[in-house]
Design a protein around this motif. Structure first.
Motif, PDB file in Angstrom:
ATOM      1  N   ARG A   2      -7.062   7.234   0.466  1.00 40.92           N
ATOM      2  CA  ARG A   2      -5.678   7.045   0.038  1.00 40.92           C
ATOM      3  C   ARG A   2      -5.201   5.636   0.375  1.00 40.92           C
ATOM      4  N   LYS A   3      -4.222   5.164  -0.392  1.00 41.23           N
ATOM      5  CA  LYS A   3      -3.703   3.818  -0.188  1.00 41.23           C
ATOM      6  C   LYS A   3      -2.322   3.869   0.455  1.00 41.23           C
ATOM      7  N   GLY A   4      -2.101   2.925   1.363  1.00 47.23           N
ATOM      8  CA  GLY A   4      -0.792   2.741   1.971  1.00 47.23           C
ATOM      9  C   GLY A   4      -0.224   1.412   1.521  1.00 47.23           C
ATOM     10  N   PHE A   5       1.051   1.376   1.226  1.00 43.67           N
ATOM     11  CA  PHE A   5       1.674   0.176   0.676  1.00 43.67           C
ATOM     12  C   PHE A   5       2.720  -0.391   1.627  1.00 43.67           C
ATOM     13  N   LEU A  96       4.003   6.882  -6.993  1.00 47.59           N
ATOM     14  CA  LEU A  96       3.087   6.638  -5.879  1.00 47.59           C
ATOM     15  C   LEU A  96       3.325   7.646  -4.759  1.00 47.59           C
ATOM     16  N   HIS A  97       4.591   7.929  -4.496  1.00 47.81           N
ATOM     17  CA  HIS A  97       4.932   8.888  -3.446  1.00 47.81           C
ATOM     18  C   HIS A  97       4.382  10.278  -3.784  1.00 47.81           C
ATOM     19  N   SER A 101       0.576   8.502  -1.737  1.00 50.77           N
ATOM     20  CA  SER A 101       0.511   7.209  -1.053  1.00 50.77           C
ATOM     21  C   SER A 101       1.621   7.111  -0.008  1.00 50.77           C
ATOM     22  N   THR A 102       1.344   6.375   1.066  1.00 52.01           N
ATOM     23  CA  THR A 102       2.352   6.105   2.088  1.00 52.01           C
ATOM     24  C   THR A 102       3.026   4.776   1.768  1.00 52.01           C
ATOM     25  N   GLU A 159      -5.336   4.605   6.069  1.00 52.00           N
ATOM     26  CA  GLU A 159      -5.274   4.341   4.634  1.00 52.00           C
ATOM     27  C   GLU A 159      -5.657   2.893   4.316  1.00 52.00           C
ATOM     28  N   ILE A 215      -4.951   4.072  -9.489  1.00 47.60           N
ATOM     29  CA  ILE A 215      -4.236   5.263  -9.039  1.00 47.60           C
ATOM     30  C   ILE A 215      -3.648   5.970 -10.257  1.00 47.60           C
TER      31      ILE A 215
END
Length: 219
Positions: A2-5, A96-97, A101-102, A159, A215
């Motif tokens: 998973r990706k964190g932004f 995204l949420h 994603s964080t 992430e 994504i």
């Protein structure tokens, strides 16, 4: 994975130039600097202390404090209402949420106005953490992004981190976190980033973000 932004705010998620410029010019005029209010070209992004220094480099501390107070009084009531999202931002953040994603926010804007803008745009439930600048005076500098970035690492866990911003401080934040950096091509500081890093990876529009990172926002 998973990706964190880590998102910047001004010049990345919202166009806040009109509000900042209006409040700063009003503060200068009320403090007796009408000529400077008309001639100063406000650059969004730097801390308020630096904006005052650029407009009035020889001003004594007492004048800087007065201008800072007048600016904040007006901006917190009026200026924040003039910060509108760039096209596609709200829809993409929500997507995204929902996709898991964080999202965290890292900005040079003071904490109170940053949270007010988030609430006004209906983003309050989308961000796991919001890191804004402390409400410092007109003389001392606020703690900058790079110094606050490490505190966000725990929110992102394991992430894969992506930093999205428009300034050199955002670039350095990505370096500090060992993260991928995506430059908001529409931002205020984009030219400075490209001058220093001409091959920086760019987003032409915010809505390109999920596709660029592979994504899917739809199940």
């Amino acid at each position: 994975m998973r990706k964190g932004f880590v998102f910047d705010l001004d010049g990345t998620l919202v166009d806040s130039h009109a509000g900042v410029a209006t409040s700063f010019a009003r503060a200068l005029r009320e403090a007796g600097f009408a000529e400077e209010a008309e001639s100063t070209q406000v650059r969004v992004g730097p801390p308020l202390a630096k904006m005052i220094d650029q407009a009035l480099p020889s001003a004594p501390d007492v004048v800087r404090v007065e201008i800072a107070k007048r600016f904040r009084d007006h901006y917190d009531r009026v200026g924040v209402t003039m910060a509108d999202p760039y096209p596609g931002v709200t829809e993409t953040l929500k997507g995204l949420h929902v996709a898991g994603s964080t999202l965290v926010l890292l900005t040079n804007k003071r904490q109170g106005p940053a949270e007010a803008i988030i609430a006004r745009n209906g983003w309050r439930g989308l961000f796991t953490a919001v890191s804004g600048a402390a409400d410092c005076g007109a003389v001392e500098q606020a703690v900058q992004k790079l110094e606050r970035a490490a505190a966000l690492v725990c929110e992102l866990g394991n992430e894969q981190v992506v930093v999205v911003g428009d300034g050199l401080d955002d670039w350095h934040t990505a370096e500090h976190l060992g993260a991928r950096f995506l430059l908001a091509a529409w931002g205020y500081g984009t030219a400075d980033v490209l001058q220093a890093h001409p091959h920086a990876e760019q987003l032409a529009a915010f809505s390109e973000l999920p596709t660029k990172l592979g994504i899917s926002l739809h199940s």
